[in-house]
Design an enzyme around this catalytic site. Structure first.
Site, PDB file in Angstrom:
ATOM      1  CB  SER A 126     -74.629 -78.810 -28.145  1.00 30.79           C
ATOM      2  OG  SER A 126     -75.053 -78.095 -29.273  1.00 30.79           O
ATOM      3  CE1 TYR A 150     -69.906 -81.311 -30.900  1.00 29.94           C
ATOM      4  CE2 TYR A 150     -71.963 -80.319 -31.648  1.00 29.94           C
ATOM      5  CZ  TYR A 150     -70.923 -80.385 -30.737  1.00 29.94           C
ATOM      6  OH  TYR A 150     -70.917 -79.531 -29.649  1.00 29.94           O
ATOM      7  CE  LYS A 154     -70.487 -82.019 -27.260  1.00 29.78           C
ATOM      8  NZ  LYS A 154     -69.526 -81.917 -26.189  1.00 29.78           N
TER       9      LYS A 154
HETATM   10  P1  NAD Z   1     -62.773 -75.847 -28.431  1.00 28.92           P
HETATM   11  O1  NAD Z   1     -62.411 -76.772 -29.542  1.00 28.92           O
HETATM   12  O2  NAD Z   1     -62.250 -74.464 -28.485  1.00 28.92           O
HETATM   13  O3  NAD Z   1     -62.345 -76.490 -27.033  1.00 28.92           O
HETATM   14  C1  NAD Z   1     -62.343 -77.870 -26.812  1.00 28.92           C
HETATM   15  C2  NAD Z   1     -60.996 -78.230 -26.216  1.00 28.92           C
HETATM   16  O4  NAD Z   1     -60.965 -79.639 -25.979  1.00 28.92           O
HETATM   17  C3  NAD Z   1     -59.820 -77.899 -27.141  1.00 28.92           C
HETATM   18  O5  NAD Z   1     -58.865 -77.144 -26.423  1.00 28.92           O
HETATM   19  C4  NAD Z   1     -59.259 -79.259 -27.540  1.00 28.92           C
HETATM   20  O6  NAD Z   1     -57.865 -79.234 -27.737  1.00 28.92           O
HETATM   21  C5  NAD Z   1     -59.682 -80.125 -26.355  1.00 28.92           C
HETATM   22  N1  NAD Z   1     -59.851 -81.547 -26.656  1.00 28.92           N
HETATM   23  C6  NAD Z   1     -60.556 -82.106 -27.676  1.00 28.92           C
HETATM   24  N2  NAD Z   1     -60.484 -83.450 -27.606  1.00 28.92           N
HETATM   25  C7  NAD Z   1     -59.724 -83.740 -26.517  1.00 28.92           C
HETATM   26  C8  NAD Z   1     -59.288 -84.945 -25.923  1.00 28.92           C
HETATM   27  N3  NAD Z   1     -59.588 -86.141 -26.455  1.00 28.92           N
HETATM   28  N4  NAD Z   1     -58.550 -84.896 -24.806  1.00 28.92           N
HETATM   29  C9  NAD Z   1     -58.207 -83.688 -24.264  1.00 28.92           C
HETATM   30  N5  NAD Z   1     -58.570 -82.513 -24.790  1.00 28.92           N
HETATM   31  C10 NAD Z   1     -59.326 -82.545 -25.907  1.00 28.92           C
HETATM   32  O7  NAD Z   1     -64.353 -75.846 -28.311  1.00 28.92           O
HETATM   33  P2  NAD Z   1     -65.305 -74.933 -27.443  1.00 28.92           P
HETATM   34  O8  NAD Z   1     -66.084 -74.083 -28.382  1.00 28.92           O
HETATM   35  O9  NAD Z   1     -64.566 -74.308 -26.332  1.00 28.92           O
HETATM   36  O10 NAD Z   1     -66.309 -76.033 -26.895  1.00 28.92           O
HETATM   37  C11 NAD Z   1     -66.148 -76.641 -25.631  1.00 28.92           C
HETATM   38  C12 NAD Z   1     -67.189 -77.728 -25.476  1.00 28.92           C
HETATM   39  O11 NAD Z   1     -68.478 -77.147 -25.621  1.00 28.92           O
HETATM   40  C13 NAD Z   1     -67.106 -78.832 -26.523  1.00 28.92           C
HETATM   41  O12 NAD Z   1     -67.393 -80.057 -25.898  1.00 28.92           O
HETATM   42  C14 NAD Z   1     -68.194 -78.461 -27.520  1.00 28.92           C
HETATM   43  O13 NAD Z   1     -68.708 -79.595 -28.174  1.00 28.92           O
HETATM   44  C15 NAD Z   1     -69.229 -77.851 -26.597  1.00 28.92           C
HETATM   45  N6  NAD Z   1     -70.105 -76.888 -27.285  1.00 28.92           N
HETATM   46  C16 NAD Z   1     -69.555 -75.878 -28.014  1.00 28.92           C
HETATM   47  C17 NAD Z   1     -70.383 -74.996 -28.703  1.00 28.92           C
HETATM   48  C18 NAD Z   1     -69.800 -73.913 -29.553  1.00 28.92           C
HETATM   49  O14 NAD Z   1     -70.499 -73.427 -30.453  1.00 28.92           O
HETATM   50  N7  NAD Z   1     -68.582 -73.461 -29.337  1.00 28.92           N
HETATM   51  C19 NAD Z   1     -71.777 -75.134 -28.602  1.00 28.92           C
HETATM   52  C20 NAD Z   1     -72.307 -76.164 -27.814  1.00 28.92           C
HETATM   53  C21 NAD Z   1     -71.452 -77.037 -27.168  1.00 28.92           C
HETATM   54  C1  WQD Z   2     -75.998 -69.866 -37.351  1.00 27.16           C
HETATM   55  C2  WQD Z   2     -76.900 -69.347 -38.479  1.00 27.16           C
HETATM   56  C3  WQD Z   2     -76.705 -70.588 -40.522  1.00 27.16           C
HETATM   57  C4  WQD Z   2     -72.545 -69.516 -41.361  1.00 27.16           C
HETATM   58  C5  WQD Z   2     -73.660 -74.733 -34.720  1.00 27.16           C
HETATM   59  C6  WQD Z   2     -73.703 -76.206 -34.423  1.00 27.16           C
HETATM   60  C7  WQD Z   2     -74.232 -76.415 -33.027  1.00 27.16           C
HETATM   61  C8  WQD Z   2     -73.461 -75.590 -31.995  1.00 27.16           C
HETATM   62  C9  WQD Z   2     -73.324 -74.165 -32.404  1.00 27.16           C
HETATM   63  C10 WQD Z   2     -71.791 -76.968 -31.005  1.00 27.16           C
HETATM   64  C11 WQD Z   2     -77.585 -70.451 -39.290  1.00 27.16           C
HETATM   65  C12 WQD Z   2     -76.199 -69.171 -40.714  1.00 27.16           C
HETATM   66  C13 WQD Z   2     -73.795 -69.621 -40.779  1.00 27.16           C
HETATM   67  C14 WQD Z   2     -72.412 -68.841 -42.600  1.00 27.16           C
HETATM   68  C15 WQD Z   2     -74.778 -68.408 -42.571  1.00 27.16           C
HETATM   69  N1  WQD Z   2     -72.123 -76.063 -31.821  1.00 27.16           N
HETATM   70  N2  WQD Z   2     -74.883 -69.083 -41.371  1.00 27.16           N
HETATM   71  N3  WQD Z   2     -73.546 -68.316 -43.159  1.00 27.16           N
HETATM   72  O1  WQD Z   2     -75.639 -74.018 -37.064  1.00 27.16           O
HETATM   73  O2  WQD Z   2     -76.847 -72.734 -35.239  1.00 27.16           O
HETATM   74  O3  WQD Z   2     -74.987 -74.211 -34.640  1.00 27.16           O
HETATM   75  O4  WQD Z   2     -72.839 -74.072 -33.747  1.00 27.16           O
HETATM   76  O5  WQD Z   2     -72.490 -77.625 -30.294  1.00 27.16           O
HETATM   77  O6  WQD Z   2     -74.110 -77.765 -32.792  1.00 27.16           O
HETATM   78  O7  WQD Z   2     -74.531 -76.838 -35.362  1.00 27.16           O
HETATM   79  O8  WQD Z   2     -74.490 -72.118 -35.817  1.00 27.16           O
HETATM   80  O9  WQD Z   2     -73.075 -70.228 -36.459  1.00 27.16           O
HETATM   81  O10 WQD Z   2     -73.068 -72.300 -37.901  1.00 27.16           O
HETATM   82  O11 WQD Z   2     -75.080 -70.828 -37.881  1.00 27.16           O
HETATM   83  O12 WQD Z   2     -75.762 -67.930 -43.125  1.00 27.16           O
HETATM   84  O13 WQD Z   2     -71.325 -68.742 -43.197  1.00 27.16           O
HETATM   85  O14 WQD Z   2     -76.043 -68.650 -39.416  1.00 27.16           O
HETATM   86  O15 WQD Z   2     -77.396 -71.016 -41.669  1.00 27.16           O
HETATM   87  O16 WQD Z   2     -78.845 -69.978 -39.650  1.00 27.16           O
HETATM   88  P1  WQD Z   2     -75.586 -73.311 -35.783  1.00 27.16           P
HETATM   89  P2  WQD Z   2     -73.829 -71.367 -37.020  1.00 27.16           P
END
Ligand code: NAD
Ligand code: WQD
Length: 354
Positions: A126, A150, A154
């Protein structure tokens, strides 16, 4: 060479979209997910979109015995590892749960991969690992630091992967650092399905637009940005899914015949790659785009900054283009349109009744 891929977390938001993209270009997929943050309905709908049942194993990445059985009964080219917990606030309240799931779980997965000599991994990292960036756009050499469990989980996995690549040069460990994934499948059948009140901006906006929530709280309007609100690099989940396909293609291209004509894979070690669009969009710009597309007003009020938030974050996406030949194609308009379709067709997400 086998074209079978193990997709951990494949029932989740990004995983389900990636399964479709993988199937479209002929990969065989096996989804392994404990459904802790997803549902069978997501698997069913993804299967329908693919046109055939997905091979699904309900299991936890910390369950070494079950993973062993899965690796013993399939020959995988590699693993795309989405499985993980992702809520920043929850990670602050429950750090042990996050480290156990995301870090210990990944270690177990890597140990079993090593036992079965499967050394290709694509890991979901991330942009959060960059903390508050010193320079924009953020490239892969930028300093890494995190302020919440979190993000630390990562970063810890990234360090583990780096050490692993040094210890054994037969690993290929692509670490994709996603910026802000949003959007949904254009069919409106699969999308992001947050539990309770969303933490992230896009699902919050769409729930306000559909009338489930009253108004959006915008966390701060005094940042040094175009309009005082936070700026992020929103990327369509369909583009993100294609980024994984491009990463797999890149790994496959490393397989070349040796002197005796036998296919041999050159390993690439630890390779971090940003997946973003390279463009920043402010909170107010996103609200305005969503209102235009949906035809709904999105009432909002400005509130205090949220702890841990940064002003601006957007990627340099050059490495992905140079190495993988991948770049994001879909616009903010596409992202809003697809989220709005998903939201209207599924006001309660995958849950039929609330
Ligand atoms: P999500 O929660 O929709 O998907 C993650 C999946 O992993 C879920 O289906 C959950 O049931 C499964 N899971 C969690 N722990 C598990 C375990 N111990 N064993 C087996 N399955 C397990 O999330 P997503 O948004 O699809 O994200 C996927 C990956 O990308 C995650 O690792 C997340 O940290 C990373 N990521 C997501 C974002 C985002 O904003 N969505 C941003 C950056 C990184
Ligand atoms: C975006 C912008 C908030 C909600 C997060 C995780 C990051 C990654 C992606 C997994 C910011 C503003 C938000 C609201 C708002 N996930 N905001 N009102 O914080 O960039 O990233 O998700 O890896 O680790 O931290 O995303 O969508 O929460 O926020 O004003 O109700 O929207 O302040 O500027 P963020 P976000």
């Amino acid at each position: 060479m086998t074209n079978k891929i193990l997709v951990t977390g494949g029932a989740g938001y990004i995983g389900s979209h990636t399964c479709i993209a993988l199937h479209e270009i002929g990969y065989d997929i096996v989804v392994y997910d404990n459904l802790s943050n997803s549902s069978r309905e997501a698997i069913n709908r993804t299967s329908t979109l693919i046109g055939q049942p997905i091979e699904f194993i309900k299991g936890d990445i910390r369950d070494a015995e079950l993973l062993r059985q899965v690796f013993a009964s399939h020959q995988f080219f590699g693993v795309i590892h989405f499985a993980g917990l992702k809520a920043v606030g929850e990670s602050v309240a429950k750090p042990l749960m996050y480290y156990n799931n995301n870090v210990s779980g990944t270690i177990t997965l890597l140990e079993i991969m090593a036992e079965y000599d499967v050394k290709n991994l694509i890991f979901s990292s991330s942009a959060t690992v960059y903390g508050d960036p010193e320079n924009l756009p953020i490239d892969e050499t930028s300093k890494r630091s995190c302020t919440n469990p979190y993000g630390q989980s990562k970063l810890a996995v990234e360090h583990i992967l780096e050490d692993l690549a040094v210890s054994d040069t037969s690993w290929s460990l692509i670490t994709l650092r996603y910026f802000n994934p949003v959007g949904a499948h254009p069919s409106g059948q699969i999308g992001e399905d947050p539990n309770d009140i969303p933490n992230n901006l896009m699902p919050y906006i769409s729930q306000v637009a559909v009338g489930k929530l009253d108004k959006l709280n915008i966390f701060g309007n005094d940042y040094p940005t175009i309009d005082g609100t936070g700026v992020r690099d929103f990327i369509h989940v369909i583009d993100l899914a294609q980024g994984h396909v491009a990463a797999l293609n890149y790994l496959e291209k490393q397989t070349v015949p040796n002197e005796s004509g036998v296919a041999k894979q050159n390993s690439i070690g630890f390779l971090p790659i940003n997946l973003g669009t390279g463009k920043g969009t402010s909170v107010l710009e996103l609200v305005s785009a969503f209102s235009d597309i949906s035809g709904q007003t999105v009432p909002y009020q400005f509130t205090n900054r949220r702890d841990g938030d940064i002003a601006s974050c957007y990627a340099s996406a050059d490495t992905a283009l140079t190495l993988l030949g991948w770049e994001a194609r879909l616009s903010i308009t596409d992202m809003c349109r697809d989220v709005w379709r998903w939201q209207r067709l599924n006001p309660n997400g995958y849950k039929k009744d609330l």
